[in-house]
Every structure is written in structure tokens, then in C-alpha cells.
Design a protein around this motif. Structure first.
Motif, PDB file in Angstrom:
ATOM      1  N   UNK A  18       0.840  -1.198   0.000  1.00 15.01           N
ATOM      2  CA  UNK A  18       0.000   0.000   0.000  1.00 15.01           C
ATOM      3  C   UNK A  18       0.878   1.252   0.000  1.00 15.01           C
ATOM      4  N   UNK A  19       1.942   1.246   0.802  1.00 12.67           N
ATOM      5  CA  UNK A  19       2.843   2.394   0.837  1.00 12.67           C
ATOM      6  C   UNK A  19       3.536   2.590  -0.508  1.00 12.67           C
ATOM      7  N   UNK A  20       3.878   1.479  -1.141  1.00 15.24           N
ATOM      8  CA  UNK A  20       4.541   1.551  -2.442  1.00 15.24           C
ATOM      9  C   UNK A  20       3.594   2.122  -3.506  1.00 15.24           C
ATOM     10  N   UNK A  21       2.340   1.650  -3.483  1.00 17.83           N
ATOM     11  CA  UNK A  21       1.355   2.088  -4.481  1.00 17.83           C
ATOM     12  C   UNK A  21       0.989   3.556  -4.271  1.00 17.83           C
ATOM     13  N   UNK A  22       0.857   3.971  -3.004  1.00 13.94           N
ATOM     14  CA  UNK A  22       0.381   5.327  -2.704  1.00 13.94           C
ATOM     15  C   UNK A  22       1.493   6.350  -2.550  1.00 13.94           C
ATOM     16  N   UNK A  23       2.709   5.863  -2.386  1.00 20.70           N
ATOM     17  CA  UNK A  23       3.863   6.733  -2.103  1.00 20.70           C
ATOM     18  C   UNK A  23       3.655   7.532  -0.820  1.00 20.70           C
TER      19      UNK A  23
END
Length: 880
Positions: free
Chosen positions: A261-266
């Protein structure tokens, strides 16, 4: 132990511990409960064993262990609103549990639990505390005297905390819970802080339920002859405590999902508390959506599908907080599959299907999200102007019905603005919709066989012998007429008959019940249907056509061989069709339902788009090739795990026992209890007759086999010959002749359009002269005849052009309807909006409509109000 156990290691340690101590390791059942209409979802580890605990079903073992997929989103077990903010509440979770079905009881259950907790998981006595039901002296003594737990670590609690019931009546009993004690926090002012205190000191990690009594309607509790044990330990919570982290989301069970999720949302965890909540909601809901779709649930507007849609859209809406305006949940679900497929291998097989369904639902939601949010913002603005704090139920219903906003999603958005919603008004709108739906539906009036015969299932069972024979003799055990048991039924009576053994196949697995004849010494019954209302009870539904039949007589049962043979061909054809579908479309084409009758077969399957003609021909060719190859049928009885590992296809939402019947025809291997051909050649021929969509992501094929396929082919040939005769052309020349006729029709239509356009052009000059000046704006409102909807738009454009600047309204009443169109010249679009004007005008005519700022269309039903509608337009322009 070199370090804290991983979540996967915790799961395996629990399962292996009990497996080594004589427990059968049982695979998780579906999230969709089987044969339990009281539950929307499996919400506890004991649900798959409910019938075993009730004594209605037996297994080949008396002790079991499982890690069961569970959901809690409705009723008293509703954790939805707490998800993301609570450290340990989830919509989806895994429940570890060990079970005793009349085998061991309190003594061994407590000893096993203590051994695993202290020796297996390494908890110390200082960390632990135990609660027991206040009246359960036996459990208290076992913990204190046998385990050696000091009384300072033992707590007696009331029934609300430590007494379990299956329902108002039925099995029940005390329970004992194992807790982690983190020490009393300074903020707790409870002098008798015990495990029922919610100060944060206690975390329950395991609940041991002792099914000891049967409670009747009066509340009296009678000891059960075979007391049982049902335990439950949440994997997420247990892992959290073992890994020494603050929340379940901090465990390695969630870490990879949150990293994705952090990777997708930055965005980063810890940077903003509200962002953390949003990410946790997405993580939890991604697991839930993955497993629900993997278990065959699809988004819809009712039942389980609606719950899935609510959860999926609730997660998708978090994208706004994460600055994501594109589908993203499917990417997170991909990580869920990666992390969970080792424990749940079916996720790997269904990966493409699961991710595709999540993505398509996200895309659908995003299409309407912004429109719905715009409507909601307008309503919020209107409320602010009116100094009101409650949004009307009609608006909430429109958001739900038109834009797909679940009510809790609307409530989520409003809660941050201090606005409530009118639940009562929404409920009224929903009920009005249901009333309209009920009025439009012509039901069959069938109350259901199961309710009528449920009382019989506890005392009578029927063995099935119809795999090998169509005839049998058996004592007639029960007769029902109009739902009541009778000893004798005379000619003309509609009856239900129960025998000990029958060759009649009872409807199940999509296959219809057999028809035939039952004869006794006194009379004859024509059997029109065969049903299995409950358990092993089979009822033969029919009519006494001669004499009378009596309980106790020997019945000669004879299945109609012709209809059984036709049903058999269609059922075996369904298996070949399924195999061909999966070969052509891929493994994501999974069965969602079927109907197998003597005259046809119907097969529903998951697929996101219509099956092309070329694919249909390929599927049909494959099935018929396998028929010609005449593969012999192979029937085996295997354990469920053996069957699935050997490649057998298990179907969504179908209930299977520990031993399953496996049917193989060449490339097709399925778990199935139905009747089948001895070889594929017996099917003769298979023809697909239709392919349609029945729901989002679900397609339906209808087909015929054998003599039914031959009749279909002949019917098509008859139609061809009849058409050829009407056109006076050979069949081979039909395509050319039809194309010639179509082209001639096109030319005539073009010529007609040209002539009508010339006529409109001549008439429009006269119509423009009818324009009126209204507040400095030219307004033309006219009625025309013999103009279709396409021509209506062209006429408005033509009149608007000739008018130069102004507002044009044209009505063309015909056949009880009043289509209208309204156009506004470019210079006036800043003052008037065509969509707003036409909505007001259409309401006068008993209709509704809308459109762009410069052009809009609507439909009404009351032509007598046209003058009033024109007057309303003049009023609106004057006011503007």
C-alpha cells in the motif's frame, strides 16, 4: 527459540501440535456457510462442525483441528466500523481451533491448551491469567489443582463473559479464556480490574467452550450425553502477542500488505494518524475481498454480494485520502494472494479471476464516485444554507440506488462534517422499492418442501440405489397430504412418499429430481418430482392416480427411464462443457451454478465479457470431439484432499463431506453426486443454443444433447427452409438474398430521411415565427407531429440555428408518450442550463430527464399538460 515466531509458524505450530495428539487436520471451509441459512458468513471455527455438534452429522473422527477463514461484518459480530482504528478488529481473520466431538472434555482440553501456550509458544506464568464461568467449579479446580495456576491468576466471571450459547435453545455451556496480562495501567480506576475490564490490560488469546448442556425453550439446561469441546484462538491476535508488537497490523501477517500500500500510494506509515487508519482499512479489506471472491462471492446489491460491494467500495474510497484516483485495491490484493497462497492454495489457481473482479468493481465505482460526491456536496451546501444537520433519506437512497454508495459509505463521509442521515427516510425508500419489485414479480407460490418435511428428517432416512438400477422395492414409511402425515391416501390426492431405499434421484447439485411411478398392492402414484428437503430424507412428490396407498405396504419404485437417460446425457454434457470452457477461456471460467433437466442444460460461469462466436464454436467442437472419442466414465470415492490434489474440480458454494465421489470423463474430472453416462459417446451430440450475461462477471450457456440436440438442429433446418420458401431462393443463396434486401431497405430509409428533412426545413421557417419575447429572451415552444427521437434533436438544432439567440422547446406526443427536447443558444448557456429547465418542464408532464447545458431531452406521459409545460418554460426564463 531464536526469535519471535512468524504468523505462518504460529498457524503451523498450532495445527501440528494437535495433529500429533490424535486430531484430524481439517482444511478451512468456505466463508459461505453450507446448509446454514442462519448465517451470512462463516464467523467462527465451529461453524463447519455445527451439524456434528448437534448430532445431525457424523465424521470419521472425534477430534479435529483447523485454521478457519472467518468474517464478522453483520449482526452482533460486526467489526466493520472498528477496523483500522482498533488494534485487533478485522472483517476477515483466521480462527485456530481444536474440537472434541464427544471425545475428551474439560480435563484434557485444559491440559492441552496449557501445554501449547507455555511449552509450545513459550509464555510464562507471569504473563498469563485465566477466566472461568462463575459457577464452573470443575474448570476452576482443574486450573488451580491440576495445572497449578494460583488463585491470583484465576477469575470467576458471569454468563455475559464466560458462558456460550448456540442460540436461544440448543447446545450451550461454560467457557474458560486464556488472557495475556500486560499489567494494570495507571489510567484504570477499576478497583477489581479483571479480564472483563476494557482498560487495555488484558488481551484474550484463546477461548475454550465446553458444550455441556442442552437448553430448552423454558430455559432448562439438561446435561448432554456426549459433552464436546470447541476452542478458538485468533491467529492475528496470537501472533501480535508472540511478536511483542502493539497492534495486529504491526505483525508480519500484515507487514507485506501494508508495504505494498505504501509503495502504491507513495505514502508512509506513521506520517499522519488518519493516513495510517486509511492504510489499515485497505489492508484489512483487501484480505476480505480476496477471500470472498476466492470463495465465489461476487459484488451485487443484495446478500453476501452487497456486503462484499460495501467492503470493496469502502476500501476504494480510501484512495482519496491516499491521493489515488485510479484502481489500486487489486494491486494490494495481489500481495494478499502472494502471502496467503501457501496456506490456501486455491488462491493461486484463482489469482487472475480474483484480481480481475476487484479491478472491474473498482473501475465501476470510480465511474460513479465523483458524480455521487458532487451530488452529496450540493446537498451538504443546501443543508448549510438551510442551517440543517440531517441529509434526507431520499438523497441517501438516490446515492445508493443510482451511484452505488453503500449507506455506511455516505455515513462515513458525513460523519466528518457533523451531519447525520435520515435512516427512517432511507428505509421507507428501500421498502417502497421492494414493494414495487414484489408487485412486478409473479411468484410460484411454492412454500418450499423443506419446511413441510423438516419434522421427518430426525426419524427417517432414505438410501439411494439409483446409480445402478432404475427399479427397487422398499417399505412405504410415511405419507404426507397437504403437509400432514396420514396412514392412507386415496385416488386424486397430492402426496409425498418416504421409503427406506429409492432409485429416484433427489434434486441436488443442479440436477432435477427424477420422475416415474410407485406402485403398491392397493394403488399407484405418478411421481412428478423427487426432493431432499433435509439431511438424508428423500420425498417423492406426486399424485395417487388409482386405488389407494397405505403406510407399511411394500412399494415398487420405477424411475422413468427415458427422462432419466435424457437427464444423464445433459449432466455428463455439462461436465464436458465445463472442461471445454476452462480450456478455451482459462481456469478463471469457474462454475457459478447449473440446471440439468431432461430437455436442456444450463451452465453459469465466471467471465468478464461475452464469449465470442469463435470461442463458442471452439468450446462446442472440443466437447463434441470428446464425445466422439467415447471416453469411459470412471467413478472413485476419495477423501476431499486426495480428490482436489489429483486435479478434480470442486465447485463454489457446494458442500462436500470428508469422502467425495469423483467422476472422470477423459479431460473432465469433477466432484459430483449426480447420475452420469457410462461413456461420453452416450451423450451423442452437444449443441450450444445461447450465451447471455446474467450478472456482473457471470455468463450463462444453454445447451442441448442427444435427441434434444437433434431436435434443435432439425428445428433450425425447418426455419431455414421456411425462410428460403418465403424469399423464393435456395437455402444456399439466403445470405446473398437477405443482404440485398437489407441494402434496399437502407436506401429507402435514407431517401425517406432526406424527404423528411426537406419537409422539416420548410416547416421550421414557419415555426420560428411562433417565438415569443420573454424578458428579453426569444422563446420558442412548439408541438409537432410524426417526428421520432432522432428527428426531434435535429429539429431543435435547426430551429435554434434559425432563431439565432434563444431557447427552443419541441414536444412530439405520440402513442401515450410525450418526448421533448430543449436547446439553448451558446450566448445564453451562462444564464440557463438545458438540463435544469427540462427537469422542471418534464415534471409537469409526469416524467423526468436531463442532459448537457446546451441540450437536454426528457419524456413525459401526460400530453394534456403541454400548455402548462410551455407556460412553465416561460416562467423559468422570465425568472432567470
Amino acid at each position: 527459540m531464536s526469535g519471535p515466531m512468524s504468523g505462518k509458524e504460529v498457524r503451523e505450530a498450532f495445527l501440528a501440535f494437535f495433529e500429533q495428539r490424535g486430531h484430524q487436520r481439517v482444511a478451512s471451509a468456505s466463508l459461505v456457510p453450507q446448509s446454514d441459512p442462519t448465517l451470512l458468513f462463516t464467523n467462527a471455527g465451529m461453524v463447519p462442525f455445527k451439524r456434528v455438534f448437534l448430532g445431525e452429522e457424523s465424521r470419521g473422527y472425534t477430534r479435529a483441528v483447523s485454521s478457519q477463514k472467518c468474517m464478522r461484518v453483520s449482526g452482533k459480530h460486526n467489526d466493520l466500523e472498528a477496523v483500522g482504528r482498533s488494534p485487533n478488529h478485522h472483517t476477515f481473520f483466521e480462527m485456530l481451533g481444536n474440537f472434541s466431538f464427544g471425545d475428551y472434555f474439560k480435563d484434557e482440553a485444559i491440559a492441552l491448551a496449557w501445554e501449547l501456550v507455555t511449552e509450545g509458544f513459550g509464555f510464562s506464568l507471569d504473563q498469563l491469567a485465566v477466566s472461568v464461568f462463575e459457577e464452573d467449579d470443575e474448570a476452576y479446580a482443574l486450573w488451580h489443582k491440576k495445572v497449578g495456576l494460583p488463585e491470583s491468576k484465576l477469575y470467576r466471571l458471569g454468563a455475559s463473559e464466560n458462558f456460550w450459547t448456540m442460540g436461544e435453545t440448543g447446545p450451550c455451556g461454560p467457557c474458560t479464556e486464556i488472557h495475556i496480562d500486560f499489567g494494570k495501567p495507571p489510567s484504570c480506576k477499576n478497583a477489581s480490574c479483571d479480564p472483563s475490564c476494557e482498560c487495555g490490560r488484558w488481551v484474550e488469546i484463546w477461548n475454550l467452550v465446553f458444550m455441556q448442556f442442552n437448553r430448552d425453550a423454558s430455559g432448562k439446561q439438561t446435561p448432554l450425553p456426549k459433552p464436546s469441546v470447541d476452542t478458538g484462538a485468533g491467529l492475528d491476535r496470537l501472533t501480535r502477542v508472540l511478536q511483542g508488537v502493539e497492534t495486529n497490523y504491526d505483525t508480519d501477517l500484515f507487514a507485506p500488505i501494508l508495504a505494498r500500500i505504501q509503495d502504491v500510494s507513495r505514502k508512509s506509515l506513521g506520517s499522519d494518524p488518519e493516513l495510517d487508519v486509511a492504510m489499515r482499512i485497505v489492508a484489512d479489506h483487501a484480505r476480505t475481498c480476496t477471500f470472498l471472491i476466492g470463495d465465489g462471492v461476487l459484488p451485487s446489491n443484495e446478500g453476501r454480494g452487497y456486503v462484499l460491494r460495501r467492503i470493496l467500495r469502502r476500501a476504494a474510497r480510501q484512495g482519496a485520502a491516499l491521493n489515488l484516483d485510479r484502481p489500486f485495491l487489486w494491486e494490494v490484493a495481489e500481495t494478499v494472494v502472494d502471502e496467503m497462497q501457501e496456506a490456501y492454495p486455491d488462491l493461486s489457481e484463482r489469482r487472475a479471476y480474483i484480481l480481475g473482479r476487484i479491478r472491474s468493481e473498482e473501475e465501476r465505482f470510480l465511474e460513479t464516485l465523483w458524480k455521487g460526491l458532487s451530488l452529496l456536496e450540493d446537498e451538504i451546501e443546501a443543508l448549510a444554507k438551510a442551517d440543517a444537520r440531517e441529509i434526507p433519506g431520499e438523497v441517501v437512497f438516490k446515492l445508493y440506488d443510482t451511484f452505488g454508495f453503500p449507506v455506511d459509505l455516505t455515513e462515513d463521509i458525513l460523519s466528518g462534517k457533523g451531519i447525520t442521515l435520515d435512516h427512517a427516510g432511507f428505509t421507507r425508500e428501500m421498502e417502497a422499492q421492494r414493494t414495487r419489485a414484489r408487485a412486478a414479480w409473479k411468484g410460484s407460490g411454492d412454500a418450499g418442501v423443506g419446511e413441510v418435511y423438516s419434522t421427518l428428517s430426525s426419524e427417517l432416512t432414505t438410501a439411494f440405489c439409483g446409480y445402478d438400477t432404475l427399479e427397487a422395492a422398499s417399505p412405504l414409511r410415511a405419507i404426507l397430504v397437504d403437509g400432514a402425515r396420514v396412514e392412507v391416501a386415496k385416488a386424486g390426492s397430492e402426496v409425498a412418499l418416504v421409503v427406506d431405499e429409492t432409485p429416484f434421484y433427489a434434486e441436488s447439485g443442479g440436477q432435477v429430481g427424477d420422475r416415474g411411478r410407485i406402485t403398491t398392492a392397493g394403488g399407484t402414484v405418478e411421481v412428478q418430482n423427487t426432493q431432499r428437503p433435509s439431511g438424508e430424507l428423500v420425498v417423492h412428490l406426486g399424485k395417487v392416480v388409482s386405488g389407494e396407498v397405505s403406510v407399511g405396504e411394500t412399494a415398487e419404485l420405477c424411475v422413468d427411464g427415458e427422462t432419466r437417460s435424457a437427464t444423464v446425457r445433459n449432466h455428463s454434457g455439462t461436465h464436458l462443457l465445463h472442461a471445454a470452457l476452462r480450456e478455451v477461456l482459462g481456469p478463471e471460467a469457474m462454475q457459478k451454478g447449473s440446471l440439468v433437466s431432461p430437455d436442456r442444460l444450463r451452465f453459469d460461469f465466471t467471465h468478464d465479457q461475452p464469449v465470442s462466436d469463435a470461442e463458442l464454436r471452439q468450446i462446442e467442437d472440443l466437447a463434441n470431439r470428446w464425445i466422439v472419442e467415447n471416453h469411459g466414465a470412471s467413478v472413485r470415492f476419495l477423501s476431499y484432499d486426495e480428490a482436489v490434489s489429483s486435479g478434480a474440480v470442486a465447485l463454489f458454494e457446494e458442500k462436500y463431506g470428508d469422502v467425495v465421489r469423483v467422476i472422470n470423463f477423459g479431460p473432465s474430472t469433477e466432484l459430483c453426486g449426480g447420475t452420469h453416462a457410462s461413456a461420453t459417446g452416450d451423450i451423442g451430440l452437444l449443441r450450444i443454443v445461447s450465451e447471455t450475461g446474467i450478472a456482473s462477471g457471470v455468463r450463462r450457456l444453454e445447451a442441448v444433447t442427444g435427441l434434444g440436440a437433434l431436435a434443435h438442429v432439425r428445428g433450425q433446418e425447418d426455419l431455414l427452409r421456411e425462410t428460403a420458401g418465403r424469399l423464393r431462393a435456395p437455402v444456399a443463396e439466403l445470405p446473398t438474398r437477405v443482404e440485398k434486401l437489407v441494402e434496399e431497405k437502407r436506401q429507402l430509409e435514407r431517401e425517406l430521411d432526406r424527404l423528411r428533412a426537406e419537409s422539416r426545413g420548410a416547416a421550421s421557417g414557419d415555426l420560428v415565427s411562433e417565438a415569443r419575447d420573454v424578458g428579453g429572451v426569444k422563446v420558442l415552444a412548439v408541438r409537432v407531429d410524426d417526428v421520432n427521437s432522432k428527428e426531434l434533436r435535429s429539429l431543435v438544432d435547426d430551429l435554434r440555428s434559425k432563431l439565432g439567440s434563444g431557447v427552443v422547446l419541441v414536444a412530439a406526443p405520440a402513442d401515450g408518450r410525450v418526448p421533448i427536447a430543449l436547446g439553448i443558444s451558446p450566448d445564453l448557456v451562462g444564464r440557463f442550463k438545458a438540463g435544469d429547465l427540462i427537469r422542471e418542464i418534464a415534471s409537469v408532464l409526469g416524467g423526468k430527464g436531463g442532459g448537457r447545458p446546451d441540450f437536454a431531452q426528457a419524456g413525459g406521459s401526460d400530453a394534456s399538460q403541454l400548455d402548462a409545460a410551455f407556460a412553465r418554460l416561460h416562467e423559468l426564463v422570465e425568472a432567470g
